[in-house]
Design a protein around this motif. Structure first.
Motif, PDB file in Angstrom:
ATOM      1  N   VAL A  89       0.836  -1.205   0.000  1.00 36.19           N
ATOM      2  CA  VAL A  89       0.000   0.000   0.000  1.00 36.19           C
ATOM      3  C   VAL A  89       0.867   1.249   0.000  1.00 36.19           C
ATOM      4  N   LYS A  90       1.954   1.228   0.774  1.00 39.60           N
ATOM      5  CA  LYS A  90       2.840   2.397   0.804  1.00 39.60           C
ATOM      6  C   LYS A  90       3.514   2.624  -0.541  1.00 39.60           C
ATOM      7  N   VAL A  91       3.905   1.535  -1.177  1.00 34.82           N
ATOM      8  CA  VAL A  91       4.521   1.663  -2.494  1.00 34.82           C
ATOM      9  C   VAL A  91       3.536   2.272  -3.483  1.00 34.82           C
ATOM     10  N   ILE A  92       2.293   1.782  -3.455  1.00 33.77           N
ATOM     11  CA  ILE A  92       1.264   2.330  -4.358  1.00 33.77           C
ATOM     12  C   ILE A  92       1.045   3.810  -4.072  1.00 33.77           C
TER      13      ILE A  92
ATOM     14  N   GLY B 142       1.698   6.822  -6.599  1.00 30.91           N
ATOM     15  CA  GLY B 142       0.606   7.740  -6.899  1.00 30.91           C
ATOM     16  C   GLY B 142       0.978   9.190  -6.655  1.00 30.91           C
ATOM     17  N   LEU B 143       1.727   9.458  -5.578  1.00 33.19           N
ATOM     18  CA  LEU B 143       2.139  10.818  -5.277  1.00 33.19           C
ATOM     19  C   LEU B 143       3.110  11.357  -6.320  1.00 33.19           C
ATOM     20  N   ILE B 144       4.018  10.499  -6.774  1.00 32.98           N
ATOM     21  CA  ILE B 144       4.959  10.933  -7.812  1.00 32.98           C
ATOM     22  C   ILE B 144       4.209  11.244  -9.103  1.00 32.98           C
ATOM     23  N   LEU B 145       3.235  10.412  -9.461  1.00 34.40           N
ATOM     24  CA  LEU B 145       2.416  10.686 -10.647  1.00 34.40           C
ATOM     25  C   LEU B 145       1.592  11.962 -10.459  1.00 34.40           C
ATOM     26  N   PHE B 146       1.077  12.169  -9.247  1.00 29.21           N
ATOM     27  CA  PHE B 146       0.325  13.384  -8.957  1.00 29.21           C
ATOM     28  C   PHE B 146       1.205  14.617  -9.151  1.00 29.21           C
TER      29      PHE B 146
ATOM     30  N   PHE C 139      14.079   5.117  -6.662  1.00 28.71           N
ATOM     31  CA  PHE C 139      12.732   5.459  -7.111  1.00 28.71           C
ATOM     32  C   PHE C 139      11.960   6.236  -6.055  1.00 28.71           C
ATOM     33  N   PHE C 140      11.884   5.693  -4.849  1.00 28.52           N
ATOM     34  CA  PHE C 140      11.023   6.290  -3.844  1.00 28.52           C
ATOM     35  C   PHE C 140      11.605   7.574  -3.268  1.00 28.52           C
ATOM     36  N   TYR C 141      12.853   7.529  -2.852  1.00 28.64           N
ATOM     37  CA  TYR C 141      13.412   8.671  -2.147  1.00 28.64           C
ATOM     38  C   TYR C 141      13.871   9.778  -3.095  1.00 28.64           C
TER      39      TYR C 141
ATOM     40  N   LEU D  42      -0.914   4.695   8.119  1.00 25.64           N
ATOM     41  CA  LEU D  42      -0.560   3.319   7.784  1.00 25.64           C
ATOM     42  C   LEU D  42       0.946   3.132   7.735  1.00 25.64           C
ATOM     43  N   SER D  43       1.651   4.121   7.198  1.00 27.10           N
ATOM     44  CA  SER D  43       3.109   4.027   7.113  1.00 27.10           C
ATOM     45  C   SER D  43       3.741   3.982   8.493  1.00 27.10           C
TER      46      SER D  43
END
Length: 572
Positions: A189-192, A196-200, A286-288, A340-341
């Motif tokens: 869920v955190k990955v999604i 999603g935030l990066i796409l936003f 990717f994430f950070y 959740l995180s």
């Protein structure tokens, strides 16, 4: 292979105690504990990789990055995260190289330190992991409860703290496959959410928001990509970079070590641990890096709320960007994701704290009661004792005791850097032992070694010494900030020194030729052979099923063909 593999070389007497953990036995001078019971390998490859990717992503990435953005600017923050990613890559490859050689029940970097360097270092590292991970449980529970306060609700914060704590303890008391499965979905869920935030951010920057105004890199031009900190000019920009690096490091510390702590409960550890390590690199890039880049594009560094905002997501740069864009509904969704995180990170930290204590007990460095395993293969005593750290979160119920909570947090801020420094030392000594004993084949080793370990060691020492550099500038002295930045160093050195004084007749470090590189290796190789045999049996079983199915189809085909031929003859 080395001499010890043929039985010609025996470890010296001084290593007797450090070798005992390989079979779960304690030395005669320590209290006996259950040697036959072991934790169960219930963590599959998909679990390990997903936990490595998102298991410890807490509030730092979503909320803490806002403070660093406000102080240093988006360009400086992005550069700092790139530097940290290189540092974490060096630490990860260093740790996995050591951890995959003999990944046994009760293994941790502390256990490897006791085996390859000295008992004193292993003792100090083990307790460092236990109290650091344990206090982080309370930190994440508190963060989740405070984020809940973003929404108006009549429920007292103590009730939320209790619910969050009890669920985390309950998940860790279940068989490890339940912990692994829950963290698999939590991390998913955190990955999604991050994707999603990066796409936003990409859509908003390109003009896809309600106003259809393309932001681009507007905020990099005004208020600017680089801020000055403490002083003016180039020195001020350097201080901003140093602040961003030391402040943002909190989101990364103790991440690589969590992979090794899973080695006793993961299937095919020699194969799956390197896979998990590779996923850590994916998470970093990717994430950070992309996440921080996206934050700097959609949120200005002078936005109101980054430093003086309210609870939780109110201070998140993501939420501020959504409000500035006129998007009302997404802030609550992000708020739920942050909760959740924090919850998931607290769950992971309790697992790591309990396994650190279990590893200490397996090494005879903690009371034997914490090495006992219940019928589900869970070190329940270690879990319950480590869970007591969650009680510290209740200090935040009263404003008069919240300062005490900050004192406990001060132990954790420097813990990650100290751990990486020690892990580098363990790697260096491990490689010296391999060279001395002719061990040339390792399950995993990075092509950037040994350069990466020396670079990581150097930068970690520098960052540890400069962790609270800002308090030494005129007008910026703060006793609380000084303690937060440096108190962990004397605590760690005290633990190490006390053990060293008690065992002062032993050498400072094991001689490379005397380090035991054999005990437990047969068990690991046997485990790999059993797993390969199981895979072969499963493969043969699948082939036999396919063969039987093929014969059945051929039989029906032949029968159908005979019937069709007979019918054709009758018609003829």
């Amino acid at each position: 292979m080395h001499e010890g593999a043929t039985g010609k070389k025996e470890p010296n007497e001084g290593l007797h105690r450090t070798l005992s953990y390989a079979h779960g036995d304690a030395e005669a001078t320590t209290s006996s504990h259950v040697a036959d019971a072991k934790v169960r390998r219930g963590i599959h490859s998909r679990h390990a990789q997903m936990i490595a990717i998102g298991g410890i992503i807490g509030t730092g990435l979503f909320v803490g990055s806002g403070q660093a953005l406000a102080v240093t600017g988006p360009g400086t923050l992005l550069l700092a995260y790139c530097i940290i990613c290189v540092l974490v890559y060096g630490a990860t490859t260093t740790i996995i190289t050591v951890g995959t050689y003999i990944p046994l029940d009760g293994s941790s970097m502390a256990a490897h330190a006791a085996r390859y360097v000295s008992e004193s270092l292993g003792f100090a590292m083990g307790w460092l992991y236990w109290y650091t991970f344990g206090i982080l449980v309370a930190y994440e529970i508190t963060a989740a409860a405070l984020v809940i306060s973003y929404w108006p609700n009549p429920v007292h914060i103590a009730a939320w703290l209790s619910i969050l704590w009890l669920v985390i303890v309950g998940l860790n008391m279940l068989p490890v496959r339940f912990y692994a499965e829950s963290e698999f979905w939590f991390a998913g869920v955190k990955v999604i959410m991050i994707v999603g935030l990066i796409l936003f951010a990409l859509i908003l920057a390109a003009g896809g928001g309600p106003s259809h105004e393309a932001i681009g890199f507007r905020y990099w031009r005004s208020p600017g990509a680089v801020n000055e900190y403490l002083v003016d000019g180039a020195a001020g920009r350097f201080c901003a970079l140093l602040y961003a690096t030391t402040f943002s490091l909190f989101s990364f510390v103790l991440g690589p070590e969590t992979i090794v702590l899973m080695s006793g409960e993961i299937k095919s550890p020699r194969k799956n641990l390197p896979r998990a390590a590779n996923s850590v690199i994916l998470r970093l890039v990717f994430f950070y890096v992309l996440g921080v880049l996206a934050v700097g594009v959609i949120c200005p560094s002078n936005a109101k709320g980054l430093l003086d905002g309210g609870h939780g997501a109110a201070a998140s740069p993501w939420t501020i960007a959504m409000r500035n864009a006129g998007i009302q509904a997404l802030d609550s969704i992000i708020n739920a994701g942050i909760i959740l995180s924090a919850w998931s990170a607290g769950n992971s930290f309790l697992y790591m704290s309990s396994r650190a204590l279990y590893s200490l007990a397996c090494n005879g460095m903690a009371p034997a009661v914490f090495s006992r395993i219940n019928r589900w293969g869970v070190p329940s005593n270690a879990v319950l004792f480590s869970a007591l750290y969650g009680v510290l979160s209740f200090l935040n119920v009263s404003s008069s005791t919240s300062a005490v909570f900050n004192w406990f947090i001060s132990f954790t801020n420097i813990g990650g850097l100290l751990s990486w420094i020690c892990c580098c030392i363990v790697y260096i000594r491990f490689k010296k032992a391999c060279a001395a004993q002719g061990v040339t084949e390792l399950p995993y080793e990075s092509v950037f070694q040994p350069f990466a370990v020396w670079a990581t060691l150097t930068f970690c020492i520098i960052l540890a010494l400069l962790n609270g550099f800002y308090v030494f500038f005129p007008g910026h002295w703060s006793t609380e900030s000084f303690l937060t930045s440096y108190l962990g160093i004397p605590v760690f050195l005290t633990i190490y020194s006390c053990h060293r004084l008690k065992h002062r007749h032993r050498p400072w470090a094991h001689a490379p030729g005397d380090v035991d590189l054999v005990t437990g290796l047969d068990e690991v190789m046997s485990l790999e052979e059993d797993e390969l045999s199981s895979q072969d049996r499963a493969s043969n079983g699948a082939q036999s099923v396919r063969e039987r199915l093929r014969r059945v189809l051929e039989f029906f085909s032949e029968s159908t063909g005979i019937a069709e031929t007979a019918g054709a003859r009758r018609n003829h």
